[in-house]
Design a protein around this motif. Sequence first.
Motif, PDB file in Angstrom:
ATOM      1  N   ASP A  25      77.175  10.578  49.327  1.00 29.96           N
ATOM      2  CA  ASP A  25      77.472  11.664  48.393  1.00 29.96           C
ATOM      3  C   ASP A  25      76.183  12.315  47.898  1.00 29.96           C
ATOM      4  OD1 ASP A  25      80.178  11.233  48.662  1.00 29.96           O
ATOM      5  OD2 ASP A  25      80.358  10.026  46.838  1.00 29.96           O
ATOM      6  N   GLU A  26      75.174  11.493  47.645  1.00 32.04           N
ATOM      7  CA  GLU A  26      73.894  12.033  47.189  1.00 32.04           C
ATOM      8  C   GLU A  26      73.261  12.906  48.262  1.00 32.04           C
ATOM      9  OE1 GLU A  26      69.507  10.441  45.631  1.00 32.04           O
ATOM     10  OE2 GLU A  26      71.014   9.021  46.363  1.00 32.04           O
ATOM     11  N   ALA A  27      73.320  12.452  49.508  1.00 34.36           N
ATOM     12  CA  ALA A  27      72.747  13.228  50.603  1.00 34.36           C
ATOM     13  C   ALA A  27      73.502  14.533  50.809  1.00 34.36           C
ATOM     14  CB  ALA A  27      72.751  12.401  51.890  1.00 34.36           C
ATOM     15  N   LYS A  28      74.816  14.488  50.642  1.00 31.05           N
ATOM     16  CA  LYS A  28      75.604  15.721  50.767  1.00 31.05           C
ATOM     17  C   LYS A  28      75.194  16.738  49.719  1.00 31.05           C
ATOM     18  CE  LYS A  28      79.724  13.816  52.982  1.00 31.05           C
ATOM     19  NZ  LYS A  28      81.185  13.602  52.896  1.00 31.05           N
ATOM     20  N   GLU A  29      74.916  16.273  48.518  1.00 32.04           N
ATOM     21  CA  GLU A  29      74.458  17.168  47.456  1.00 32.04           C
ATOM     22  C   GLU A  29      73.099  17.761  47.813  1.00 32.04           C
ATOM     23  OE1 GLU A  29      74.836  19.373  44.056  1.00 32.04           O
ATOM     24  OE2 GLU A  29      76.336  18.082  45.013  1.00 32.04           O
ATOM     25  N   LYS A  30      72.236  16.950  48.422  1.00 30.72           N
ATOM     26  CA  LYS A  30      70.923  17.443  48.827  1.00 30.72           C
ATOM     27  C   LYS A  30      71.038  18.514  49.910  1.00 30.72           C
ATOM     28  CE  LYS A  30      68.148  13.389  47.593  1.00 30.72           C
ATOM     29  NZ  LYS A  30      67.289  12.282  48.092  1.00 30.72           N
ATOM     30  N   ARG A  31      72.036  18.399  50.767  1.00 28.13           N
ATOM     31  CA  ARG A  31      72.237  19.450  51.787  1.00 28.13           C
ATOM     32  C   ARG A  31      72.547  20.782  51.100  1.00 28.13           C
ATOM     33  NH1 ARG A  31      70.191  16.674  56.149  1.00 28.13           N
ATOM     34  NH2 ARG A  31      71.492  14.912  56.701  1.00 28.13           N
ATOM     35  N   LEU A  32      73.405  20.742  50.097  1.00 28.07           N
ATOM     36  CA  LEU A  32      73.735  21.981  49.373  1.00 28.07           C
ATOM     37  C   LEU A  32      72.519  22.513  48.634  1.00 28.07           C
ATOM     38  CD1 LEU A  32      77.263  21.102  47.922  1.00 28.07           C
ATOM     39  CD2 LEU A  32      76.710  22.355  50.024  1.00 28.07           C
ATOM     40  N   ASN A  33      71.721  21.610  48.086  1.00 32.75           N
ATOM     41  CA  ASN A  33      70.496  22.037  47.409  1.00 32.75           C
ATOM     42  C   ASN A  33      69.532  22.693  48.396  1.00 32.75           C
ATOM     43  OD1 ASN A  33      71.473  21.002  44.999  1.00 32.75           O
ATOM     44  ND2 ASN A  33      70.345  19.062  45.170  1.00 32.75           N
ATOM     45  N   ALA A  34      69.497  22.170  49.627  1.00 36.30           N
ATOM     46  CA  ALA A  34      68.637  22.763  50.650  1.00 36.30           C
ATOM     47  C   ALA A  34      69.067  24.191  50.962  1.00 36.30           C
ATOM     48  CB  ALA A  34      68.668  21.911  51.918  1.00 36.30           C
ATOM     49  N   VAL A  35      70.368  24.392  51.101  1.00 34.45           N
ATOM     50  CA  VAL A  35      70.876  25.737  51.374  1.00 34.45           C
ATOM     51  C   VAL A  35      70.506  26.681  50.230  1.00 34.45           C
ATOM     52  CG1 VAL A  35      72.978  27.111  51.642  1.00 34.45           C
ATOM     53  CG2 VAL A  35      72.733  24.939  52.872  1.00 34.45           C
ATOM     54  N   SER A  36      70.676  26.216  49.006  1.00 30.36           N
ATOM     55  CA  SER A  36      70.332  27.040  47.847  1.00 30.36           C
ATOM     56  C   SER A  36      68.847  27.378  47.826  1.00 30.36           C
ATOM     57  CB  SER A  36      70.731  26.320  46.555  1.00 30.36           C
ATOM     58  OG  SER A  36      72.130  26.122  46.483  1.00 30.36           O
ATOM     59  N   ALA A  37      68.011  26.399  48.157  1.00 33.37           N
ATOM     60  CA  ALA A  37      66.565  26.615  48.154  1.00 33.37           C
ATOM     61  C   ALA A  37      66.158  27.625  49.225  1.00 33.37           C
ATOM     62  CB  ALA A  37      65.835  25.292  48.363  1.00 33.37           C
ATOM     63  N   ILE A  38      66.750  27.533  50.396  1.00 32.00           N
ATOM     64  CA  ILE A  38      66.437  28.471  51.476  1.00 32.00           C
ATOM     65  C   ILE A  38      66.825  29.887  51.065  1.00 32.00           C
ATOM     66  CG2 ILE A  38      67.012  29.145  53.848  1.00 32.00           C
ATOM     67  CD1 ILE A  38      67.434  26.060  54.337  1.00 32.00           C
ATOM     68  N   ARG A  39      67.981  30.027  50.463  1.00 31.98           N
ATOM     69  CA  ARG A  39      68.433  31.356  50.049  1.00 31.98           C
ATOM     70  C   ARG A  39      67.580  31.917  48.918  1.00 31.98           C
ATOM     71  NH1 ARG A  39      75.016  30.195  50.131  1.00 31.98           N
ATOM     72  NH2 ARG A  39      75.194  30.135  52.416  1.00 31.98           N
ATOM     73  N   ALA A  40      67.133  31.056  48.023  1.00 29.89           N
ATOM     74  CA  ALA A  40      66.387  31.528  46.854  1.00 29.89           C
ATOM     75  C   ALA A  40      64.907  31.747  47.147  1.00 29.89           C
ATOM     76  CB  ALA A  40      66.548  30.526  45.707  1.00 29.89           C
ATOM     77  N   GLN A  41      64.316  30.861  47.981  1.00 33.47           N
ATOM     78  CA  GLN A  41      62.866  30.865  48.150  1.00 33.47           C
ATOM     79  C   GLN A  41      62.401  31.243  49.549  1.00 33.47           C
ATOM     80  OE1 GLN A  41      61.692  26.907  46.912  1.00 33.47           O
ATOM     81  NE2 GLN A  41      63.040  26.998  45.135  1.00 33.47           N
ATOM     82  N   GLY A  42      63.315  31.235  50.521  1.00 33.96           N
ATOM     83  CA  GLY A  42      62.938  31.557  51.885  1.00 33.96           C
ATOM     84  C   GLY A  42      62.584  30.322  52.701  1.00 33.96           C
ATOM     85  N   ILE A  43      62.521  30.497  54.007  1.00 33.59           N
ATOM     86  CA  ILE A  43      62.335  29.358  54.904  1.00 33.59           C
ATOM     87  C   ILE A  43      60.915  28.798  54.822  1.00 33.59           C
ATOM     88  CG2 ILE A  43      61.665  30.729  56.921  1.00 33.59           C
ATOM     89  CD1 ILE A  43      63.964  27.618  56.899  1.00 33.59           C
ATOM     90  N   THR A  44      59.913  29.644  54.592  1.00 36.31           N
ATOM     91  CA  THR A  44      58.539  29.149  54.557  1.00 36.31           C
ATOM     92  C   THR A  44      58.344  28.164  53.417  1.00 36.31           C
ATOM     93  OG1 THR A  44      57.679  31.175  55.573  1.00 36.31           O
ATOM     94  CG2 THR A  44      56.122  29.814  54.341  1.00 36.31           C
ATOM     95  N   SER A  45      58.785  28.531  52.234  1.00 40.98           N
ATOM     96  CA  SER A  45      58.666  27.637  51.079  1.00 40.98           C
ATOM     97  C   SER A  45      59.445  26.347  51.304  1.00 40.98           C
ATOM     98  CB  SER A  45      59.159  28.345  49.814  1.00 40.98           C
ATOM     99  OG  SER A  45      59.134  27.474  48.707  1.00 40.98           O
ATOM    100  N   PHE A  46      60.650  26.472  51.867  1.00 40.32           N
ATOM    101  CA  PHE A  46      61.468  25.291  52.116  1.00 40.32           C
ATOM    102  C   PHE A  46      60.775  24.337  53.091  1.00 40.32           C
ATOM    103  CE2 PHE A  46      64.685  23.044  54.667  1.00 40.32           C
ATOM    104  CZ  PHE A  46      65.297  22.317  53.653  1.00 40.32           C
ATOM    105  N   VAL A  47      60.254  24.864  54.175  1.00 45.72           N
ATOM    106  CA  VAL A  47      59.578  24.037  55.181  1.00 45.72           C
ATOM    107  C   VAL A  47      58.320  23.389  54.601  1.00 45.72           C
ATOM    108  CG1 VAL A  47      58.281  24.148  57.360  1.00 45.72           C
ATOM    109  CG2 VAL A  47      60.544  25.210  57.179  1.00 45.72           C
ATOM    110  N   ASP A  48      57.590  24.136  53.777  1.00 44.65           N
ATOM    111  CA  ASP A  48      56.392  23.571  53.148  1.00 44.65           C
ATOM    112  C   ASP A  48      56.731  22.338  52.311  1.00 44.65           C
ATOM    113  OD1 ASP A  48      54.618  25.360  54.239  1.00 44.65           O
ATOM    114  OD2 ASP A  48      54.591  26.694  52.497  1.00 44.65           O
TER     115      ASP A  48
END
Length: 264
Positions: free
Chosen positions: A125-148
């Motif tokens: 369940d915790e990992a599933k929440e992190k997946r959603l957080n990843a999607v939110s981060a990519i949308r908000a900050q872009g792929i470069t920031s996420f990958v960094d």
Amino acid sequence: MEAVRCEGSPICCSDQGQGEALVLLHGFCGSAYYWEKVVPLLEDRFRVIVPDLRGHGASDAPLGAYSMDQMADDVRDLLDALEIEKAVLLGHSMGGYIALSFAQRHASRLNAFGLIHSTAFPDSDEAKEKRLNAVSAIRAQGITSFVDGLVPGLFAPATAESAPELIRRAQEIGYRTPPQGAEGAALGMRERPDRRDVVSASALPVLLVAGEKDGLAPPERVFTSDKPHVVQALIAGAGHMSMMEAPDQLAEIIRDFAEAAIRL
């Protein structure tokens, strides 16, 4: 890299060497370039096929979630297009989830399969929440920031200190991931089922490779079966990225496993 027209969408892949087919699948926000240090060590013995998976690298990146079954079917379609009847299929991290789906549903197309720094467990369940957080981060900050933010944690702490160029290279590869591709893969990984039985009950040889210092897929989550058909290999000092951290050792493990599996 060449673009191969498959059922549905084009998949770009590297196709090098001659011999029995060996397919290597990269992980999340990676590409075929993740394997650039390993392929030259294997192509003298195998025909090494290394695709950019759906939503990654130079392959097509449609909108929406990518189930592991869809991505496994992409690999099947690639084998069809390349006229490869059977292969040894090994997947790193997310690529391991795809290999499990392939082995469960297309076992007749395989000589063997394996997981490299991956697990047959589903997301918690915790990992599933992190997946959603990843999607939110990519949308908000872009792929470069996420990958960094993502990449440094993939490596063993000692590697991060002694070989920062490896982190920079993995980041460069990750920057090429289309944002919608990263989102689609994250959502698909979130929904994958428990496939530990695919490993334990398979009639095929199975390879499980773990890094001693892997904080994402520690050995206890990789080594889910010790049945006779399962080969377990622990790479000392490696994190989640042995194809960059310890390519010679990983290539030797792959070569020994694939040669033995093909002889069966």
